[in-house]
Design a protein around this motif. Structure first.
Motif, PDB file in Angstrom:
ATOM      1  N   MET A  72      -9.330   6.838  11.535  1.00  0.00           N
ATOM      2  CA  MET A  72      -8.922   5.618  12.224  1.00  0.00           C
ATOM      3  C   MET A  72     -10.147   4.773  12.545  1.00  0.00           C
ATOM      4  SD  MET A  72      -6.909   5.245  15.848  1.00  0.00           S
ATOM      5  CE  MET A  72      -6.718   3.643  16.637  1.00  0.00           C
ATOM      6  N   LEU A  73     -10.117   3.490  12.190  1.00  0.00           N
ATOM      7  CA  LEU A  73     -11.214   2.585  12.489  1.00  0.00           C
ATOM      8  C   LEU A  73     -11.001   1.944  13.858  1.00  0.00           C
ATOM      9  CD1 LEU A  73     -11.637   0.791   9.030  1.00  0.00           C
ATOM     10  CD2 LEU A  73     -12.792   2.838   9.883  1.00  0.00           C
ATOM     11  N   ARG A  74     -12.100   1.841  14.628  1.00  0.00           N
ATOM     12  CA  ARG A  74     -12.000   1.258  15.963  1.00  0.00           C
ATOM     13  C   ARG A  74     -13.246   0.417  16.228  1.00  0.00           C
ATOM     14  NH1 ARG A  74      -9.151   2.783  20.514  1.00  0.00           N
ATOM     15  NH2 ARG A  74      -8.543   4.768  19.569  1.00  0.00           N
ATOM     16  N   ARG A  75     -13.046  -0.797  16.762  1.00  0.00           N
ATOM     17  CA  ARG A  75     -14.162  -1.676  17.089  1.00  0.00           C
ATOM     18  C   ARG A  75     -14.581  -1.423  18.532  1.00  0.00           C
ATOM     19  NH1 ARG A  75     -12.505  -5.554  14.823  1.00  0.00           N
ATOM     20  NH2 ARG A  75     -14.032  -5.964  13.195  1.00  0.00           N
TER      21      ARG A  75
ATOM     22  N   ARG B 202     -21.381  17.504   7.686  1.00  0.00           N
ATOM     23  CA  ARG B 202     -21.966  16.956   6.470  1.00  0.00           C
ATOM     24  C   ARG B 202     -21.402  15.565   6.206  1.00  0.00           C
ATOM     25  NH1 ARG B 202     -21.821  19.531   0.397  1.00  0.00           N
ATOM     26  NH2 ARG B 202     -23.372  18.165  -0.503  1.00  0.00           N
ATOM     27  N   PRO B 203     -21.919  14.546   6.879  1.00  0.00           N
ATOM     28  CA  PRO B 203     -21.411  13.190   6.682  1.00  0.00           C
ATOM     29  C   PRO B 203     -21.696  12.710   5.279  1.00  0.00           C
ATOM     30  CG  PRO B 203     -23.451  13.134   7.927  1.00  0.00           C
ATOM     31  CD  PRO B 203     -23.071  14.579   7.791  1.00  0.00           C
TER      32      PRO B 203
ATOM     33  N   ARG C   4     -14.370  10.521  10.792  1.00  0.00           N
ATOM     34  CA  ARG C   4     -15.620  11.082  10.262  1.00  0.00           C
ATOM     35  C   ARG C   4     -16.658  11.325  11.353  1.00  0.00           C
ATOM     36  NH1 ARG C   4     -16.920   6.955   5.425  1.00  0.00           N
ATOM     37  NH2 ARG C   4     -18.577   8.442   4.965  1.00  0.00           N
ATOM     38  N   GLY C   5     -16.301  11.051  12.586  1.00  0.00           N
ATOM     39  CA  GLY C   5     -17.242  11.256  13.674  1.00  0.00           C
ATOM     40  C   GLY C   5     -16.529  11.369  15.007  1.00  0.00           C
ATOM     41  N   LEU C   6     -17.281  11.308  16.070  1.00  0.00           N
ATOM     42  CA  LEU C   6     -16.754  11.471  17.414  1.00  0.00           C
ATOM     43  C   LEU C   6     -15.829  10.311  17.788  1.00  0.00           C
ATOM     44  CD1 LEU C   6     -17.107  13.168  20.080  1.00  0.00           C
ATOM     45  CD2 LEU C   6     -18.823  11.456  20.722  1.00  0.00           C
ATOM     46  N   PRO C   7     -14.576  10.597  18.169  1.00  0.00           N
ATOM     47  CA  PRO C   7     -13.664   9.516  18.590  1.00  0.00           C
ATOM     48  C   PRO C   7     -14.083   8.950  19.942  1.00  0.00           C
ATOM     49  CG  PRO C   7     -12.462  11.504  17.943  1.00  0.00           C
ATOM     50  CD  PRO C   7     -13.893  11.889  18.104  1.00  0.00           C
TER      51      PRO C   7
END
Length: 419
Positions: free
Chosen positions: A1-4, A77-78, A58-61
């Motif tokens: 999920m993308l978040r600004r 492993r990004p 792909r990372g910390l929400p």
């Protein structure tokens, strides 16, 4: 999920998907990466970037960061790694097979993305250079993990997506080329961007002309020859377009003997990067299936390009051969070990150049014939430069080269050879 989110909301462990700013203005060369340390965090927060987009898959929400669970979902492993001061040197190496699998997915996604961006511009949208930057980062990151996998995969492009995958291929080839010549990270990045956009002017060329299976008429070819200038004008719409990108777009069809277009520039009047782009563009075109011809092998393409005297910068062409590990058979070359050798067909070892040593340039004495593979990393012996046989007293090089390639000891001049 993308978040600004705003810069003050960023935590270590978040994956940056995009900056809400031109790629020229953000504090990092990479535009997608995992925030791994306090230094990354400080650089983002001190920048003028108003907000960033994070990828919570792909990372910390953001929610986990707010609740204090700062390390629970950090991936081990990004995809692109963090943006260190020297990001190119710190990509994790992959085997050819591993990287080919990743490259396959990347090319499929990037092809769709490039097509959509080109279509949008064709539809009247203003060119936004930053929209292409993430694809270039993906290309260069793949090259760093394994320099041959992506380039090998793009050889398989189909005719219906040729224009878009050709752009990807030239981007990868140019970035690899620049890297091999010791260019800086920023220069390599801009070369990759230039390769991606070098043919953008072709969006104005009718498909009936671009896909025509027969030879073009003079009138049709005149239309095709407009694409460098039209692409250049298009890219000038974005004031952030690097000068290198504009240069390559406008001049990648110039030839060192002045027979190219659109300006018939000669020699040093053509910039070094444009001369590099000309080599990458033609090589990829020759080794691709087109509507009017089947792909040539790398060896066939390089052999033809070497014979087209006056088309390409000879020193840069030899440097490009090092990048792809392919040389025309029958070249007289000198190794750093001060041995003369003839280049051979690669055969099954197509990823490494093969030469046959026959003479010591230092002592000016014949040597027993010995086959040498040029290492991929060029850490042992590498081709130094092509030699003129006449400089070594060999007037009949074609005969000598054929004897050497057949495994026969040639009759060299009775007088000592000279350097």
């Amino acid at each position: 999920m993308l978040r600004r989110i705003t810069p003050d909301q960023i935590k270590i462990g978040m994956f940056i998907h995009a900056f809400d700013e031109s790629w020229l203005e953000n504090p990092f060369w990479l535009t997608r990466f995992l925030v791994k340390n306090a230094n990354d965090l400080e650089r983002i927060r001190k920048s003028a970037v108003p907000s960033v987009v994070i990828d919570e898959r792909r990372g910390l929400p953001l929610k986990a960061a707010s609740s204090g669970r700062a390390t629970a979902t950090v991936p081990t492993r990004p995809d692109l790694g963090s943006p260190p001061r020297s990001p190119l040197a710190q990509q994790q190496a992959n085997s050819f097979a591993e990287e080919t699998e990743r490259a396959t997915e990347m090319v499929r996604a990037a092809t769709d993305e490039i097509k959509a961006l080109f279509d949008a511009v064709h539809g009247g949208d203003i060119v936004n250079i930053s929209a292409f930057s993430a694809t270039v980062v993906d290309i260069i990151s793949s090259i760093e993990r394994n320099p041959r996998a992506l380039i090998a995969f793009t050889r398989l492009k189909s005719r219906d997506v040729y224009t878009y995958v050709h752009s990807l291929s030239v981007s990868a080839l140019l970035a690899s080329f620049g890297r091999s010549l010791g260019m800086t990270e920023q220069e390599v990045f801009e070369l990759g961007l230039a390769g991606l956009l070098h043919d953008i002017g072709k969006i104005f060329i009718p498909d009936a002309v671009l896909r025509k299976p027969e030879s073009l008429t003079d009138e049709e070819f005149a239309v095709v020859r407009t694409h460098p200038e039209r692409g250049h004008l298009l890219l000038c719409q974005d004031p952030t377009t690097p000068a290198v990108v504009l240069d390559v777009c406008r001049h990648h069809h110039e030839r060192v003997d002045g027979t190219g277009y659109p300006f018939r520039l000669k020699g040093e009047a053509i910039s070094r990067v444009a001369r590099m782009a000309a080599i990458c563009d033609v090589y990829d075109a020759l080794t691709s299936n087109r509507v009017y011809k089947s792909a040539w092998t790398s060896q066939q393409a390089i052999t033809k390009m070497h014979r087209w005297v006056g088309h390409f910068d000879p020193e840069l062409l030899l440097s490009f051969m090092k990048v792809i590990g392919v040389y025309p058979a029958g070249l007289l070359i000198r190794l750093p070990s001060d041995r003369l050798a003839v280049t051979l067909l690669n055969g099954r070892r197509a990823s490494r150049a093969k030469v046959r040593v026959f003479y010591c340039a230092r002592t000016r004495t014949p040597l027993p014939l010995q086959d040498v593979f040029i290492e991929d990393n060029l850490s042992h012996d590498e081709i130094l430069k092509e030699q003129d046989p006449l400089d070594w007293g060999i007037a009949n090089w074609a005969v000598v080269a054929e004897q050497l390639m057949d495994g026969k000891v040639p009759r060299l001049p009775s007088k000592p050879l000279f350097s």
